[in-house]
Design an enzyme around this catalytic site. Structure first.
Site, PDB file in Angstrom:
ATOM      1  N   ARG A 171       8.674   2.225  -4.782  1.00 59.40           N
ATOM      2  CA  ARG A 171       9.837   3.122  -4.664  1.00 59.40           C
ATOM      3  C   ARG A 171      10.452   3.426  -6.022  1.00 59.40           C
ATOM      4  O   ARG A 171      11.560   3.966  -6.094  1.00 59.40           O
ATOM      5  CB  ARG A 171      10.904   2.489  -3.760  1.00 59.40           C
ATOM      6  CG  ARG A 171      10.594   2.618  -2.280  1.00 59.40           C
ATOM      7  CD  ARG A 171      11.831   2.479  -1.408  1.00 59.40           C
ATOM      8  NE  ARG A 171      12.645   1.341  -1.782  1.00 59.40           N
ATOM      9  CZ  ARG A 171      13.897   1.433  -2.242  1.00 59.40           C
ATOM     10  NH1 ARG A 171      14.484   2.607  -2.381  1.00 59.40           N
ATOM     11  NH2 ARG A 171      14.571   0.348  -2.556  1.00 59.40           N
ATOM     12  N   LYS A 172       9.765   3.102  -7.090  1.00 57.26           N
ATOM     13  CA  LYS A 172      10.270   3.420  -8.436  1.00 57.26           C
ATOM     14  C   LYS A 172       9.971   4.882  -8.742  1.00 57.26           C
ATOM     15  O   LYS A 172       9.115   5.234  -9.547  1.00 57.26           O
ATOM     16  CB  LYS A 172       9.637   2.494  -9.467  1.00 57.26           C
ATOM     17  CG  LYS A 172      10.071   1.046  -9.306  1.00 57.26           C
ATOM     18  CD  LYS A 172       9.417   0.131 -10.320  1.00 57.26           C
ATOM     19  CE  LYS A 172       9.868  -1.322 -10.126  1.00 57.26           C
ATOM     20  NZ  LYS A 172       9.201  -2.255 -11.056  1.00 57.26           N
ATOM     21  N   THR A 173      10.705   5.731  -8.041  1.00 60.86           N
ATOM     22  CA  THR A 173      10.538   7.173  -8.171  1.00 60.86           C
ATOM     23  C   THR A 173      11.830   7.779  -8.701  1.00 60.86           C
ATOM     24  O   THR A 173      12.819   7.084  -8.921  1.00 60.86           O
ATOM     25  CB  THR A 173      10.173   7.788  -6.812  1.00 60.86           C
ATOM     26  OG1 THR A 173      11.093   7.311  -5.821  1.00 60.86           O
ATOM     27  CG2 THR A 173       8.763   7.381  -6.405  1.00 60.86           C
ATOM     28  N   SER A 220       4.217   5.950 -10.979  1.00 61.87           N
ATOM     29  CA  SER A 220       5.239   6.995 -11.040  1.00 61.87           C
ATOM     30  C   SER A 220       6.179   6.859 -12.238  1.00 61.87           C
ATOM     31  O   SER A 220       6.933   7.790 -12.525  1.00 61.87           O
ATOM     32  CB  SER A 220       6.069   6.998  -9.751  1.00 61.87           C
ATOM     33  OG  SER A 220       6.611   5.711  -9.495  1.00 61.87           O
TER      34      SER A 220
END
Length: 297
Positions: free
Chosen positions: A139-141, A283
């Site tokens: 979820r490191k977006t 990402s």
């Protein structure tokens, strides 16, 4: 939109079209001075791929120009690799509208293609080494608002095109218990018990573990996925092997390795006892693929 060019287009919720509208509005909040200069003559613009990569983000690029009454013809399929300088597509429409959508469309395509390119490189390493596990994002977006608002969908889409797993899309997709969640309840067992009450049978529970002892506690309590966080080298591989052997036939679970995994060192993490390698680097800090859009003279 050509189905042959957009392999994952039908996954997208129609709401992404509104996001495109928002991004165009953000880029031109008042007057389009440049558009006034070039006028409304019908033109053709060529999309060039100027650095090697994988094409990804076709639905987003097309929607930008659909909203501006332009038409896009593609020379490459989504997911296809290319070497520079390659004519990737052509855009047909009024000059003012082509240039109005240019930067928004290129920003999306460059970022999405960059993520797909890195994902594809990692998948190739996986296949070369015959690793049977999953390569996943995190979820490191991109957070934020205005142009960055909900840009996560573009980045996750790029992972798919490159062949990687998206991992969880958001906090609602799976229950992941990390150190802060466990600390708040006093133990892994209590945290899992509380999570199971609200998650029911349909949501998997993943627990971040810093040691073999913590992993055993999580498995005993019924965790579906054990994340061995920031473990490396022989210690990681031996811990994963021991856990699989100890609980064989007693509990079903997956082992995920996470923390510091990159394109450069991913091979060091390949093991038959590890089911998932999750990488924030799919990402974060990804070089964009270089594209340019030039009106044909």
């Amino acid at each position: 939109m050509s189905e042959i060019n957009s392999i994952y287009a039908h996954l997208l919720s129609p709401s992404y079209k509104q996001e495109i509208s928002n991004w165009l509005k953000e880029d031109v909040p008042s007057f389009d001075y440049g558009g006034f200069v070039v006028g409304e003559a019908q033109e053709v613009a060529i999309l060039y791929g100027k650095s090697a990569g994988v094409v990804a983000g076709i639905p987003f690029f097309e929607e930008v120009f659909n909203q501006l009454e332009c038409r896009v013809e593609w020379n490459l399929k989504e997911g296809e690799e290319f070497e520079p300088i390659k004519e990737v597509a052509r855009v047909y429409g009024r000059a003012c509208n082509i240039l109005l959508g240019e930067r928004t469309a290129l920003n999306i395509l460059a970022r999405c293609s960059g993520i797909a390119t890195r994902s594809k490189k990692c998948i190739k390493l996986k296949e070369k080494c015959d690793f049977r596990g999953v390569i996943a994002g995190t979820r490191k977006t991109t957070p934020g608002n205005v142009f960055l608002e909900r840009f996560r969908i573009v980045e996750k889409y790029g992972m798919l095109v490159g062949g990687a797993d998206t991992h969880r899309m958001d906090l609602s997709s799976m229950i992941m218990l990390k150190d802060n969640h466990i600390w708040s309840q006093g133990s892994i067992k209590k945290a899992i018990g509380r999570a199971r009450k609200i998650g029911g049978f349909s949501l998997k529970i993943e627990v971040e573990c810093l040691s073999e002892q913590e992993a055993d506690e999580a498995i005993e309590a019924g965790a579906d996925i054990i994340m061995l966080d920031n473990m490396k080298g022989d210690s990681l591989k031996q811990t994963a092997k021991t856990l699989k052997q100890r609980w064989a036939g007693k509990r079903a679970f997956l082992i995920e390795s996470s923390g510091g995994i990159s394109e450069e060192n991913i091979v060091e993490y390949f093991s038959p006892d590890i089911d998932i390698l999750s990488m924030g680097s799919l990402s974060q800090g990804v070089p964009h693929v270089d594209f340019s859009l030039k009106i044909k003279k």
